[in-house]
Motif scaffolding. Structure first.
Motif, PDB file in Angstrom:
ATOM      1  N   GLU A  53      -8.314 -15.084   8.341  1.00  0.00           N
ATOM      2  CA  GLU A  53      -8.087 -14.675   6.949  1.00  0.00           C
ATOM      3  C   GLU A  53      -9.116 -13.632   6.513  1.00  0.00           C
ATOM      4  OE1 GLU A  53      -8.050 -17.890   8.094  1.00  0.00           O
ATOM      5  OE2 GLU A  53      -5.861 -17.952   8.029  1.00  0.00           O
ATOM      6  N   GLU A  54     -10.366 -13.828   6.910  1.00  0.00           N
ATOM      7  CA  GLU A  54     -11.406 -12.847   6.578  1.00  0.00           C
ATOM      8  C   GLU A  54     -11.103 -11.510   7.251  1.00  0.00           C
ATOM      9  OE1 GLU A  54     -16.059 -12.145   7.573  1.00  0.00           O
ATOM     10  OE2 GLU A  54     -15.525 -14.169   6.917  1.00  0.00           O
ATOM     11  N   LEU A  55     -10.647 -11.561   8.484  1.00  0.00           N
ATOM     12  CA  LEU A  55     -10.278 -10.348   9.208  1.00  0.00           C
ATOM     13  C   LEU A  55      -9.097  -9.660   8.527  1.00  0.00           C
ATOM     14  CD1 LEU A  55     -10.377  -8.384  11.573  1.00  0.00           C
ATOM     15  CD2 LEU A  55      -9.266 -10.125  12.980  1.00  0.00           C
ATOM     16  N   LEU A  56      -8.091 -10.415   8.153  1.00  0.00           N
ATOM     17  CA  LEU A  56      -6.933  -9.860   7.459  1.00  0.00           C
ATOM     18  C   LEU A  56      -7.354  -9.215   6.137  1.00  0.00           C
ATOM     19  CD1 LEU A  56      -3.875  -9.430   7.286  1.00  0.00           C
ATOM     20  CD2 LEU A  56      -3.702 -11.723   6.286  1.00  0.00           C
ATOM     21  N   ASN A  57      -8.200  -9.897   5.385  1.00  0.00           N
ATOM     22  CA  ASN A  57      -8.701  -9.328   4.132  1.00  0.00           C
ATOM     23  C   ASN A  57      -9.447  -8.023   4.371  1.00  0.00           C
ATOM     24  OD1 ASN A  57      -7.837 -10.944   1.928  1.00  0.00           O
ATOM     25  ND2 ASN A  57      -9.235 -12.552   2.590  1.00  0.00           N
ATOM     26  N   SER A  58     -10.202  -7.940   5.449  1.00  0.00           N
ATOM     27  CA  SER A  58     -10.949  -6.711   5.738  1.00  0.00           C
ATOM     28  C   SER A  58     -10.008  -5.547   6.031  1.00  0.00           C
ATOM     29  CB  SER A  58     -11.910  -6.919   6.909  1.00  0.00           C
ATOM     30  OG  SER A  58     -11.248  -6.858   8.158  1.00  0.00           O
ATOM     31  N   LEU A  59      -8.814  -5.854   6.521  1.00  0.00           N
ATOM     32  CA  LEU A  59      -7.826  -4.809   6.785  1.00  0.00           C
ATOM     33  C   LEU A  59      -7.150  -4.342   5.502  1.00  0.00           C
ATOM     34  CD1 LEU A  59      -6.110  -6.347   9.938  1.00  0.00           C
ATOM     35  CD2 LEU A  59      -7.630  -4.355   9.890  1.00  0.00           C
ATOM     36  N   VAL A  60      -6.950  -5.261   4.573  1.00  0.00           N
ATOM     37  CA  VAL A  60      -6.181  -4.982   3.366  1.00  0.00           C
ATOM     38  C   VAL A  60      -7.046  -4.477   2.207  1.00  0.00           C
ATOM     39  CG1 VAL A  60      -4.674  -6.056   1.644  1.00  0.00           C
ATOM     40  CG2 VAL A  60      -4.358  -6.570   4.051  1.00  0.00           C
ATOM     41  N   GLU A  61      -8.277  -4.905   2.132  1.00  0.00           N
ATOM     42  CA  GLU A  61      -9.139  -4.540   0.997  1.00  0.00           C
ATOM     43  C   GLU A  61      -9.284  -3.032   0.774  1.00  0.00           C
ATOM     44  OE1 GLU A  61     -10.401  -5.998  -1.695  1.00  0.00           O
ATOM     45  OE2 GLU A  61      -9.274  -7.749  -1.033  1.00  0.00           O
ATOM     46  N   PRO A  62      -9.472  -2.219   1.816  1.00  0.00           N
ATOM     47  CA  PRO A  62      -9.566  -0.769   1.559  1.00  0.00           C
ATOM     48  C   PRO A  62      -8.304  -0.208   0.902  1.00  0.00           C
ATOM     49  CG  PRO A  62     -10.381  -1.267   3.754  1.00  0.00           C
ATOM     50  CD  PRO A  62      -9.750  -2.532   3.225  1.00  0.00           C
ATOM     51  N   MET A  63      -7.145  -0.707   1.305  1.00  0.00           N
ATOM     52  CA  MET A  63      -5.893  -0.255   0.701  1.00  0.00           C
ATOM     53  C   MET A  63      -5.833  -0.678  -0.765  1.00  0.00           C
ATOM     54  SD  MET A  63      -1.962  -1.313   1.522  1.00  0.00           S
ATOM     55  CE  MET A  63      -2.222  -2.936   0.816  1.00  0.00           C
ATOM     56  N   ILE A  64      -6.179  -1.913  -1.052  1.00  0.00           N
ATOM     57  CA  ILE A  64      -6.158  -2.404  -2.431  1.00  0.00           C
ATOM     58  C   ILE A  64      -7.084  -1.559  -3.291  1.00  0.00           C
ATOM     59  CG2 ILE A  64      -6.802  -4.340  -3.926  1.00  0.00           C
ATOM     60  CD1 ILE A  64      -5.802  -6.210  -1.664  1.00  0.00           C
ATOM     61  N   ALA A  65      -8.288  -1.331  -2.809  1.00  0.00           N
ATOM     62  CA  ALA A  65      -9.259  -0.532  -3.574  1.00  0.00           C
ATOM     63  C   ALA A  65      -8.737   0.880  -3.818  1.00  0.00           C
ATOM     64  CB  ALA A  65     -10.594  -0.491  -2.836  1.00  0.00           C
ATOM     65  N   ASP A  66      -8.134   1.489  -2.796  1.00  0.00           N
ATOM     66  CA  ASP A  66      -7.592   2.847  -2.955  1.00  0.00           C
ATOM     67  C   ASP A  66      -6.449   2.894  -3.960  1.00  0.00           C
ATOM     68  OD1 ASP A  66      -9.298   4.232  -1.291  1.00  0.00           O
ATOM     69  OD2 ASP A  66      -7.777   4.715   0.221  1.00  0.00           O
ATOM     70  N   PHE A  67      -5.521   1.944  -3.870  1.00  0.00           N
ATOM     71  CA  PHE A  67      -4.384   1.937  -4.790  1.00  0.00           C
ATOM     72  C   PHE A  67      -4.837   1.668  -6.219  1.00  0.00           C
ATOM     73  CE2 PHE A  67      -1.561   2.040  -1.172  1.00  0.00           C
ATOM     74  CZ  PHE A  67      -0.379   2.555  -1.666  1.00  0.00           C
ATOM     75  N   GLU A  68      -5.798   0.768  -6.393  1.00  0.00           N
ATOM     76  CA  GLU A  68      -6.326   0.493  -7.732  1.00  0.00           C
ATOM     77  C   GLU A  68      -6.994   1.741  -8.312  1.00  0.00           C
ATOM     78  OE1 GLU A  68      -5.975  -2.186  -9.664  1.00  0.00           O
ATOM     79  OE2 GLU A  68      -4.973  -3.419  -8.157  1.00  0.00           O
ATOM     80  N   ALA A  69      -7.824   2.390  -7.498  1.00  0.00           N
ATOM     81  CA  ALA A  69      -8.514   3.603  -7.954  1.00  0.00           C
ATOM     82  C   ALA A  69      -7.509   4.715  -8.243  1.00  0.00           C
ATOM     83  CB  ALA A  69      -9.527   4.058  -6.905  1.00  0.00           C
ATOM     84  N   TYR A  70      -6.492   4.821  -7.402  1.00  0.00           N
ATOM     85  CA  TYR A  70      -5.462   5.840  -7.591  1.00  0.00           C
ATOM     86  C   TYR A  70      -4.733   5.637  -8.920  1.00  0.00           C
ATOM     87  CZ  TYR A  70      -1.159   8.470  -6.948  1.00  0.00           C
ATOM     88  OH  TYR A  70      -0.100   9.334  -7.124  1.00  0.00           O
ATOM     89  N   ALA A  71      -4.296   4.416  -9.182  1.00  0.00           N
ATOM     90  CA  ALA A  71      -3.563   4.125 -10.426  1.00  0.00           C
ATOM     91  C   ALA A  71      -4.429   4.458 -11.637  1.00  0.00           C
ATOM     92  CB  ALA A  71      -3.118   2.666 -10.448  1.00  0.00           C
ATOM     93  N   ALA A  72      -5.687   4.065 -11.589  1.00  0.00           N
ATOM     94  CA  ALA A  72      -6.592   4.343 -12.710  1.00  0.00           C
ATOM     95  C   ALA A  72      -6.819   5.848 -12.873  1.00  0.00           C
ATOM     96  CB  ALA A  72      -7.926   3.627 -12.500  1.00  0.00           C
ATOM     97  N   ALA A  73      -7.010   6.542 -11.779  1.00  0.00           N
ATOM     98  CA  ALA A  73      -7.254   7.989 -11.838  1.00  0.00           C
ATOM     99  C   ALA A  73      -6.028   8.733 -12.363  1.00  0.00           C
ATOM    100  CB  ALA A  73      -7.641   8.518 -10.457  1.00  0.00           C
TER     101      ALA A  73
END
Length: 180
Positions: A53-73
């Motif tokens: 689960e920690e490994l899976l989260n490490s794969l997904v977190e960069p995408m989540i952060a990018d999409f969140e930042a993109y939407a806000a920007a």
């Protein structure tokens, strides 16, 4: 032979996991499978990731952060010309195509990480920027076709030259909006 840096090993583990998850599914892939693929011991893998689960989260977190930042920007930059907005949305989807493919192939990823609502929210933000807050049904449908088709092209046609694919996908998405 020089010793590999920890960051390199972590990236190798993530890449091997992504490949195995894509073929076998997340639930069917054990840390042992990943360790075997890399030719390392399971304790060596645990040094970097305490669980699948920690490994899976490490794969997904960069995408989540990018999409969140993109939407806000995009909200902050509004209004953004539609072609420019569609182009940047393509770029974002293309950049995270492997992770999105994983979520599409193994729907348990969407559920386990509660990504469905996030994807809907990000898409809703872009749609609102494209067609406003009170669009007609026709505009909503055109926007859904535009964004869905655009992201599908970015994610599923990753074997095409990216510049050609981007140009064709953005143009088709823009045409779908029905704008002059």
């Amino acid at each position: 032979m020089p010793r590999q840096r920890t960051g390199d090993t972590r990236a190798r583990i993530q890449q091997a996991a992504l490949e195995l998850f894509a073929v076998q599914g997340v639930q069917q892939t054990s840390l042992r499978d990943i360790a075997d693929r890399l030719g390392v011991t399971k304790p060596a893998l645990y040094y970097h990731f305490a669980s699948r689960e920690e490994l899976l989260n490490s794969l997904v977190e960069p995408m989540i952060a990018d999409f969140e930042a993109y939407a806000a920007a995009q909200r902050a930059a509004a209004p953004v010309p539609p072609r420019e907005l569609l182009g940047s949305y393509f770029d974002l989807s293309y950049r995270h195509r492997e992770t999105i493919q994983l979520a599409i192939r193994d729907l348990s990823v969407l559920h386990e990480l509660k990504l469905t609502d996030r994807f809907i929210g990000w898409r809703r933000t872009v749609a609102e920027l494209l067609v406003g807050t009170e669009p007609s049904l026709s505009d909503v449908v055109r926007c859904m076709v535009a964004l869905g088709g655009l992201s599908d092209c970015a994610v599923m046609l990753d074997h095409e030259p990216v510049s050609e694919l981007r140009e064709a996908a953005v143009e088709a998405a823009y045409d779908s909006l029905g704008r002059p």
